[in-house]
Each structure stands twice: as C-alpha cells, then as structure tokens.
Design a protein around this motif. Sequence first.
Motif, short mmCIF file in Angstrom:
data_model
loop_
_atom_site.label_atom_id
_atom_site.label_comp_id
_atom_site.label_asym_id
_atom_site.label_seq_id
_atom_site.Cartn_x
_atom_site.Cartn_y
_atom_site.Cartn_z
N GLN A 93 26.45 -7.13 -119.29
CA GLN A 93 27.33 -8.21 -119.76
C GLN A 93 28.70 -8.12 -119.10
O GLN A 93 29.28 -9.11 -118.66
CB GLN A 93 27.47 -8.17 -121.28
N ASN A 94 29.23 -6.92 -119.04
CA ASN A 94 30.55 -6.74 -118.41
C ASN A 94 30.50 -7.11 -116.95
O ASN A 94 31.45 -7.72 -116.43
CB ASN A 94 31.03 -5.29 -118.60
N ALA A 95 29.43 -6.75 -116.26
CA ALA A 95 29.28 -7.12 -114.84
C ALA A 95 29.19 -8.63 -114.69
O ALA A 95 29.78 -9.20 -113.75
CB ALA A 95 28.06 -6.44 -114.25
N PHE A 96 28.48 -9.30 -115.58
CA PHE A 96 28.35 -10.76 -115.50
C PHE A 96 29.69 -11.44 -115.75
O PHE A 96 30.08 -12.37 -115.05
CB PHE A 96 27.33 -11.24 -116.53
N ILE A 97 30.45 -10.94 -116.73
CA ILE A 97 31.75 -11.52 -117.03
C ILE A 97 32.71 -11.31 -115.87
O ILE A 97 33.51 -12.20 -115.55
CB ILE A 97 32.31 -10.94 -118.34
N ALA A 98 32.64 -10.16 -115.22
CA ALA A 98 33.53 -9.87 -114.10
C ALA A 98 33.27 -10.79 -112.92
O ALA A 98 34.18 -11.16 -112.19
CB ALA A 98 33.39 -8.41 -113.68
N THR A 99 32.01 -11.21 -112.73
CA THR A 99 31.67 -12.09 -111.60
C THR A 99 31.91 -13.54 -111.91
O THR A 99 31.98 -14.35 -110.99
CB THR A 99 30.20 -11.90 -111.19
N ALA A 100 32.05 -13.90 -113.14
CA ALA A 100 32.19 -15.33 -113.51
C ALA A 100 33.57 -15.84 -113.31
O ALA A 100 34.53 -15.40 -113.00
CB ALA A 100 31.81 -15.54 -114.96
#
Length: 154
Positions: free
Chosen positions: A147-154
């Motif tokens: 989730q943290n990786a997805f939020i960082a890329t968004a």
Amino acid sequence: MGSSQSKGDAPPMVFVNEDNAVPVRISSAFVNQLNQAQPNAGSPQDIENQVRERVQAELAKIQAEKTAAVDTTFVDYKSSTNANANVTEQDMDHLAKHAPAKHVKVLPEEITKAQDALVQCYRKNPDRSLDCWAEVQEFRDLVQKAQNAFIATA
C-alpha cells in the motif's frame, strides 16, 4: 290476561351459547310458523335426484372453465416465453456493451505466498486460530508495504 298467551302446548326450546351465557328462547308458535312456511319439497328420492342434477351441472361447468383456462395459459405461456427470451437477450447485449471492463491486478508473489500460508494455517488450526498470529503479522506487513509503495507512486 297475558297468562294464556305465555303458556304454550310444548315447553319452549332454549339455546345457550357457550361463549355468551345469554339464553335464547324460541316459542313453539314460532317453530310451527317456520314449519308451515317451508314448501313441500317432495319425496327424498326427488330431492336426491335434484341434488345429483345440480352437482353434475356444476361439475360440467367447472370442467369447461378448467379446460378454457388451461388452453389460455398455454397460449400465454408460449408468447410470454418468447417475449421474455427476447427481452433477456436484449438486456444481456446492453450490459455487455455498457459494462465497464474489470481491471484485475495481479498481486505480488510474496503477498500471494503469505496469503496461502495464512489460509493453510487457519485450515490446520480451525479451533485455535490465534496460533496463526505470526502468519497474520507477516501478511499484514507485506500488504502495508505494498500500500505504501502504491501511494508513493500515485
């Protein structure tokens, strides 16, 4: 004066309703009047013949109505089945054209392995699910990281 009127030939009939304890008295004069008002129906054989004729006529009428209803229902069923099939086909075509395409995202392999390990642990310990705390913690940590990786890329 009124004593001769209240005395009849036979004692009056008394009916009592069990739910309501109010007696109802019927005088013999009233019963005689009712008996005289009934027409002479004839012999019991005549009455039985009349009843049989009426029953036969009623049965014939019911059978005719039943046959007519079955014929109508069959015709209605055929037409409604075809109409329902056409409507259903049109609805399916409409849904296929206008339904949004579902995008299925493949989970990372490490999350899938952790999920499988967690499910396997729950199946091994159906009565003691708290024994799977380590698998739960690992799965939760991997999901949080994703989730943290997805939020960082968004």
